[in-house]
Enzyme design. Structure first.
Site, PDB file in Angstrom:
ATOM      1  N   ASP A   1      -1.358  28.681 -56.918  1.00  0.00           N
ATOM      2  CA  ASP A   1      -0.346  28.253 -55.933  1.00  0.00           C
ATOM      3  C   ASP A   1       0.369  29.472 -55.365  1.00  0.00           C
ATOM      4  O   ASP A   1       0.578  29.585 -54.151  1.00  0.00           O
ATOM      5  CB  ASP A   1       0.702  27.337 -56.577  1.00  0.00           C
ATOM      6  CG  ASP A   1       0.138  26.000 -57.029  1.00  0.00           C
ATOM      7  OD1 ASP A   1      -0.696  26.000 -57.947  1.00  0.00           O
ATOM      8  OD2 ASP A   1       0.530  24.959 -56.458  1.00  0.00           O
TER       9      ASP A   1
ATOM     10  N   ASP B   1      -7.919  19.229 -61.504  1.00  0.00           N
ATOM     11  CA  ASP B   1      -7.695  18.678 -62.834  1.00  0.00           C
ATOM     12  C   ASP B   1      -8.611  17.516 -63.246  1.00  0.00           C
ATOM     13  O   ASP B   1      -9.212  17.554 -64.300  1.00  0.00           O
ATOM     14  CB  ASP B   1      -6.238  18.205 -62.958  1.00  0.00           C
ATOM     15  CG  ASP B   1      -5.240  19.307 -62.603  1.00  0.00           C
ATOM     16  OD1 ASP B   1      -5.643  20.366 -62.084  1.00  0.00           O
ATOM     17  OD2 ASP B   1      -4.036  19.107 -62.837  1.00  0.00           O
TER      18      ASP B   1
ATOM     19  N   ARG C   1      -2.449   9.695 -60.236  1.00  0.00           N
ATOM     20  CA  ARG C   1      -2.521  10.719 -61.279  1.00  0.00           C
ATOM     21  C   ARG C   1      -3.715  10.510 -62.211  1.00  0.00           C
ATOM     22  O   ARG C   1      -4.316   9.440 -62.235  1.00  0.00           O
ATOM     23  CB  ARG C   1      -1.210  10.676 -62.106  1.00  0.00           C
ATOM     24  CG  ARG C   1       0.043  10.966 -61.306  1.00  0.00           C
ATOM     25  CD  ARG C   1       0.143  12.405 -60.848  1.00  0.00           C
ATOM     26  NE  ARG C   1       0.059  13.344 -61.958  1.00  0.00           N
ATOM     27  CZ  ARG C   1       0.017  14.665 -61.810  1.00  0.00           C
ATOM     28  NH1 ARG C   1       0.052  15.209 -60.604  1.00  0.00           N
ATOM     29  NH2 ARG C   1      -0.079  15.462 -62.856  1.00  0.00           N
TER      30      ARG C   1
ATOM     31  N   GLU D   1       1.302  17.052 -51.275  1.00  0.00           N
ATOM     32  CA  GLU D   1       0.405  17.756 -52.193  1.00  0.00           C
ATOM     33  C   GLU D   1      -1.051  17.543 -51.755  1.00  0.00           C
ATOM     34  O   GLU D   1      -1.853  18.476 -51.738  1.00  0.00           O
ATOM     35  CB  GLU D   1       0.625  17.200 -53.611  1.00  0.00           C
ATOM     36  CG  GLU D   1      -0.163  17.886 -54.696  1.00  0.00           C
ATOM     37  CD  GLU D   1       0.230  17.394 -56.095  1.00  0.00           C
ATOM     38  OE1 GLU D   1       0.952  16.374 -56.190  1.00  0.00           O
ATOM     39  OE2 GLU D   1      -0.191  18.023 -57.083  1.00  0.00           O
TER      40      GLU D   1
HETATM   41  C1  GLC Z   1      -2.079  20.438 -60.245  1.00  0.00           C
HETATM   42  C2  GLC Z   1      -3.273  20.880 -59.401  1.00  0.00           C
HETATM   43  C3  GLC Z   1      -3.441  22.381 -59.510  1.00  0.00           C
HETATM   44  C4  GLC Z   1      -2.156  23.061 -59.096  1.00  0.00           C
HETATM   45  C5  GLC Z   1      -0.936  22.508 -59.842  1.00  0.00           C
HETATM   46  C6  GLC Z   1       0.384  22.980 -59.258  1.00  0.00           C
HETATM   47  O1  GLC Z   1      -2.289  20.669 -61.594  1.00  0.00           O
HETATM   48  O2  GLC Z   1      -4.432  20.211 -59.787  1.00  0.00           O
HETATM   49  O3  GLC Z   1      -4.511  22.828 -58.711  1.00  0.00           O
HETATM   50  O4  GLC Z   1      -2.242  24.427 -59.278  1.00  0.00           O
HETATM   51  O5  GLC Z   1      -0.921  21.107 -59.808  1.00  0.00           O
HETATM   52  O6  GLC Z   1       0.464  22.671 -57.891  1.00  0.00           O
END
Ligand code: GLC
Length: 421
Positions: free
Chosen positions: A35, A165, A198, A395
């Site tokens: 990020d 994830d 989620r 997001e």
């Molecule tokens: C989630 C996403 C990941 C990201 C994080 C923070 O875990 O899957 O890619 O870095 O959130 O935004």
């Protein structure tokens, strides 16, 4: 567009905690590795110094062996689970024990070239020289700990390392993870966001079992790489590292660091020769592969399309990927869904099983443009901008109707808006 530009800058300023930026104040209240790299691209549009600081702060949490953690817990926050006490890495600053996709070197190259173009090369050269050995150490850590067969891929030890994830790519390999000893815990993500967006309880149990495994190994990455119950060559990280090794080699040459430049070029050559292991001939697609069973995931995901960003050139495979691109492009209103909408497991709002992510689009579009696919690159870019302009800085977004999913006022979405105009 002026209003959206200033809204994007406001989001970055609002999520700035002083030297680092949180992805989103409620759901993700710490510094995240990739990020921050993307966030730096956004800051660079209006505050060059702050952009470099973002990366420098991240690397100030690097471990002595070159490892760069996926989260830096600069200050504790009860709104997130699993927090620092669950990871138990014993590092200062407190960090997690897994890493994330290595986009930082590619971002630093961009920042550097932007500085040079603006006539500020002299002012930033010292900062580049200081960052270079840290970036190289992280890349060499991948070479030493995450590429056991020496074929230039990246083996992930945790789904969170891939940054994607709950991609279905991790479902079959995840079955080998014993969740019977995980114990009780309270998730915090589902108290901020609708659980439908989620990962599931089973997925979370597996995430935690792997954290407990790493902790039981004292976060010794040699031991983890040897015995972890989850070891998957991630197509996304592999393509991203190949690209990043090219970018870091270019920086090494520019800085006159010949020894590192030669080693980085060797890593590029190794990956170009070996990454074909991730080509799934049946699906005619780049796919992640389970290192333990040797099986391809068989899933066509947004990460599959990063082969162009990696700079791979192979006429038949490229043609097959463009065929998938066009087919998916006819199925959805907005590219690029995180999972092929033709897959029975496609869910338009569930995280990495359908939604579009601006940062992945940015890499796909960049790669396509570099490969001479201007029209397709433009489709990805304009879809990304339309999603944000119509729905907000979410997001992620539904590829079907554009609905925002996950957290709002998201830092990397704002950064991509600013950097990719
Ligand atoms: C989630 C996403 C990941 C990201 C994080 C923070 O875990 O899957 O890619 O870095 O959130 O935004």
């Amino acid at each position: 567009m002026m209003d959206l530009d200033s809204a994007a800058r406001d989001i970055l300023a609002g999520n700035d905690r002083g030297g680092y930026t949180v992805p989103n104040g409620r759901v993700y209240p710490f510094q995240w590795n990739w990020d921050s790299a993307f966030v730096a691209l956004g800051f660079d549009r209006f505050d060059r110094d702050r952009a470099w600081t973002e990366i420098e702060t991240l690397f100030s949490a690097q471990w002595a062996d070159g490892f760069l953690p996926h989260i830096v817990f600069w200050q504790d926050d009860p709104g997130y689970f699993p927090g620092p006490s669950v990871w138990g890495t014993g590092k200062q600053p407190v960090t997690s024990g897994i890493t994330q996709p290595p986009v930082a070197a590619s971002v630093v190259r961009r920042l550097w070239e932007n500085a040079v173009e603006a006539g500020e090369g002299d002012a930033y050269r010292g900062r580049l020289e200081a960052l270079f050995p840290k970036l190289a150490a992280w890349h060499f850590w991948f070479r030493d700990h995450r590429d056991p067969d020496r074929n230039g891929v990246v083996v992930a030890m945790h789904p969170w390392e891939t940054g994607r994830d709950n991609s279905p790519e991790w479902d079959a390999p995840g079955e080998a993870i014993d969740v019977s000893q995980v114990g009780d815990y309270v998730r915090r993500d589902t108290s901020h966001l609708d659980a439908k967006m989620r990962p599931t309880k089973l997925e979370y149990d597996r995430y935690l079992a792997l954290v407990q495994y790493g902790r039981a190994q004292g976060w010794d990455h040699a031991r983890i790489s040897a015995g972890n119950p989850f070891r998957v060559a991630d197509v996304g990280m592999s393509m991203i590292l190949l690209r990043a090794n090219r970018d870091l080699a270019a920086l090494a040459e520019m800085l006159g660091r010949e020894a590192e430049a030669a080693e980085l070029r060797a890593l590029v050559a190794r990956a170009e020769a070996g990454i074909g292991w991730l080509w799934d001939g049946d699906k005619a697609c780049w796919c992640s592969r389970d290192l333990i069973t040797g099986r391809s995931s068989g899933f066509i995901t947004s990460a599959s399309f990063l082969s162009f960003y990696a700079g791979l050139k192979h006429s038949e495979r490229d043609a097959a990927m463009l065929g998938h691109f066009d087919r998916i492009g006819r199925m959805v209103s907005y590219l690029m869904p995180s999972l092929d909408p033709g897959d029975p497991g496609f869910q338009m709002i569930r995280y990495w099983r359908g939604p579009v992510w601006a940062v992945v689009n940015y890499m796909i579009g960049t790669g396509l443009a570099e490969a001479g696919e201007a029209d397709r690159a433009e489709r990805v870019r304009s879809d990304t901008r339309a999603l944000i302009a119509r729905n907000g800085f979410y997001e992620a977004f539904s590829p079907v109707d554009g609905t925002g999913s996950g957290g709002d006022d998201f830092s990397w979405t704002a950064a991509i808006w600013l950097a990719w105009n």
